[in-house]
Scaffold this motif. Structure first.
Motif, PDB file in Angstrom:
ATOM      1  N   VAL A   4       0.832  -1.201   0.000  1.00  0.00           N
ATOM      2  CA  VAL A   4       0.000   0.000   0.000  1.00  0.00           C
ATOM      3  C   VAL A   4       0.872   1.257   0.000  1.00  0.00           C
ATOM      4  CG1 VAL A   4      -1.676   1.349   1.327  1.00  0.00           C
ATOM      5  CG2 VAL A   4      -1.975  -1.116   1.069  1.00  0.00           C
ATOM      6  N   ALA A   5       1.882   1.264   0.856  1.00  0.00           N
ATOM      7  CA  ALA A   5       2.770   2.420   0.931  1.00  0.00           C
ATOM      8  C   ALA A   5       3.466   2.664  -0.405  1.00  0.00           C
ATOM      9  CB  ALA A   5       3.811   2.216   2.031  1.00  0.00           C
ATOM     10  N   GLU A   6       3.936   1.581  -1.034  1.00  0.00           N
ATOM     11  CA  GLU A   6       4.628   1.720  -2.316  1.00  0.00           C
ATOM     12  C   GLU A   6       3.672   2.229  -3.395  1.00  0.00           C
ATOM     13  OE1 GLU A   6       7.360  -0.913  -5.430  1.00  0.00           O
ATOM     14  OE2 GLU A   6       6.685  -1.791  -3.531  1.00  0.00           O
ATOM     15  N   ALA A   7       2.426   1.763  -3.354  1.00  0.00           N
ATOM     16  CA  ALA A   7       1.442   2.202  -4.347  1.00  0.00           C
ATOM     17  C   ALA A   7       1.184   3.698  -4.225  1.00  0.00           C
ATOM     18  CB  ALA A   7       0.140   1.418  -4.165  1.00  0.00           C
ATOM     19  N   PHE A   8       1.004   4.187  -3.010  1.00  0.00           N
ATOM     20  CA  PHE A   8       0.756   5.616  -2.823  1.00  0.00           C
ATOM     21  C   PHE A   8       1.970   6.456  -3.229  1.00  0.00           C
ATOM     22  CE2 PHE A   8      -2.938   4.463  -0.201  1.00  0.00           C
ATOM     23  CZ  PHE A   8      -3.838   5.442  -0.599  1.00  0.00           C
ATOM     24  N   VAL A   9       3.157   5.997  -2.896  1.00  0.00           N
ATOM     25  CA  VAL A   9       4.370   6.733  -3.284  1.00  0.00           C
ATOM     26  C   VAL A   9       4.485   6.795  -4.802  1.00  0.00           C
ATOM     27  CG1 VAL A   9       6.901   6.640  -3.293  1.00  0.00           C
ATOM     28  CG2 VAL A   9       5.650   6.274  -1.162  1.00  0.00           C
ATOM     29  N   LYS A  10       4.214   5.668  -5.451  1.00  0.00           N
ATOM     30  CA  LYS A  10       4.305   5.616  -6.913  1.00  0.00           C
ATOM     31  C   LYS A  10       3.300   6.574  -7.552  1.00  0.00           C
ATOM     32  CE  LYS A  10       4.062   2.285 -10.735  1.00  0.00           C
ATOM     33  NZ  LYS A  10       5.465   2.433 -11.178  1.00  0.00           N
ATOM     34  N   ILE A  11       2.064   6.579  -7.024  1.00  0.00           N
ATOM     35  CA  ILE A  11       1.025   7.438  -7.583  1.00  0.00           C
ATOM     36  C   ILE A  11       1.348   8.908  -7.340  1.00  0.00           C
ATOM     37  CG2 ILE A  11      -1.407   8.112  -7.380  1.00  0.00           C
ATOM     38  CD1 ILE A  11      -2.029   5.158  -6.832  1.00  0.00           C
ATOM     39  N   LEU A  12       1.872   9.240  -6.159  1.00  0.00           N
ATOM     40  CA  LEU A  12       2.243  10.621  -5.874  1.00  0.00           C
ATOM     41  C   LEU A  12       3.287  11.108  -6.872  1.00  0.00           C
ATOM     42  CD1 LEU A  12       2.175  13.173  -4.159  1.00  0.00           C
ATOM     43  CD2 LEU A  12       3.835  12.107  -2.608  1.00  0.00           C
ATOM     44  N   ASP A  13       4.253  10.268  -7.166  1.00  0.00           N
ATOM     45  CA  ASP A  13       5.286  10.650  -8.129  1.00  0.00           C
ATOM     46  C   ASP A  13       4.682  10.889  -9.517  1.00  0.00           C
ATOM     47  OD1 ASP A  13       8.144  10.874  -9.021  1.00  0.00           O
ATOM     48  OD2 ASP A  13       7.588   9.104 -10.179  1.00  0.00           O
ATOM     49  N   VAL A  14       3.751  10.019  -9.907  1.00  0.00           N
ATOM     50  CA  VAL A  14       3.097  10.164 -11.217  1.00  0.00           C
ATOM     51  C   VAL A  14       2.287  11.462 -11.268  1.00  0.00           C
ATOM     52  CG1 VAL A  14       1.324   9.201 -12.748  1.00  0.00           C
ATOM     53  CG2 VAL A  14       3.020   7.693 -11.697  1.00  0.00           C
ATOM     54  N   LEU A  15       1.546  11.752 -10.196  1.00  0.00           N
ATOM     55  CA  LEU A  15       0.728  12.962 -10.164  1.00  0.00           C
ATOM     56  C   LEU A  15       1.588  14.222 -10.212  1.00  0.00           C
ATOM     57  CD1 LEU A  15      -1.928  11.928  -7.475  1.00  0.00           C
ATOM     58  CD2 LEU A  15      -2.312  12.194  -9.935  1.00  0.00           C
TER      59      LEU A  15
END
Length: 202
Positions: free
Chosen positions: A50-61
């Motif tokens: 979950v943490a990795e998913a949110f970090v990845k999405i934040l970077d994309v955004l």
């Protein structure tokens, strides 16, 4: 706390608002964790996923990409794809289909997010539409109409071995097209109208 729907929050994140992303995290963390628990073996792995998913999405955004709406569907798809990556890398991940074989109490109801189900159907439709017409025809007859290889060979006027080889190539092509769609790769073939048909069946 920032008010507004997910679209408003996503726009704010793209302009640099960490508070907006914190609100998205609060709204959707539990759904992401529920999904993660189904696709990894341990609670700690689920938390990491979950943490990795949110970090990845934040970077994309922050780079201007990502979803304009339907954040939860995008998040859960990211969780699933990261789990698949981990599974391919070190075989430590148990996918949901495997977990079902170990845990089936009478009151167990698998978690199915309607937004994810809708997105999954759309991905299947897009992947199906990328295939050559002959492959679409073969897959439709085999997977939807449930024809046998013998029936397929008779329908096409080819040998059973040729029909089996054709089915193999069509299925392999569909898997590759699905992977491309999930990865957001550009269409390599012109989309065809029958692609919507598979979404209605999936």
């Amino acid at each position: 706390m920032i008010a507004g729907d997910d679209r408003t929050l996503l726009d704010a994140v793209r302009t640099g608002s960490t508070e907006a992303f914190g609100e998205l995290y609060s709204r959707h963390r539990m759904a992401a964790h529920t999904m993660a628990k189904q696709v990894v073996g341990t609670h700690s792995d689920a938390e990491d996923l979950v943490a990795e998913a949110f970090v990845k999405i934040l970077d994309v955004l922050r780079r201007g990409g990502g979803p304009d709406s339907a954040f939860r569907a995008y998040l859960l798809t990211t969780v699933r794809n990261l789990a698949m990556t981990l599974n391919n890398r070190d075989r430590r991940v148990l996918l949901a289909a495997e977990l079902d074989g170990f845990y089936r109490p009478d009151n167990y109801v698998p978690f199915i997010d309607p937004a994810v189900l809708k997105q999954e159907r759309e991905l299947v439709a897009k992947a199906f539409a990328r295939l050559p017409r002959r492959w679409r025809h073969v897959l439709w007859c085999m997977e939807v109409e449930e024809e046998t290889t013998a029936e397929m060979s008779h329908r096409l006027g080819i040998s059973r071995n040729s029909a089996a080889a054709l089915v193999y190539r069509a299925r392999k092509g569909f898997r590759e097209a699905y992977s491309q769609v999930c990865a957001g790769e550009p269409t390599r073939r012109r989309l065809a109208a029958p692609g919507q048909l598979l979404a209605e069946v999936a």
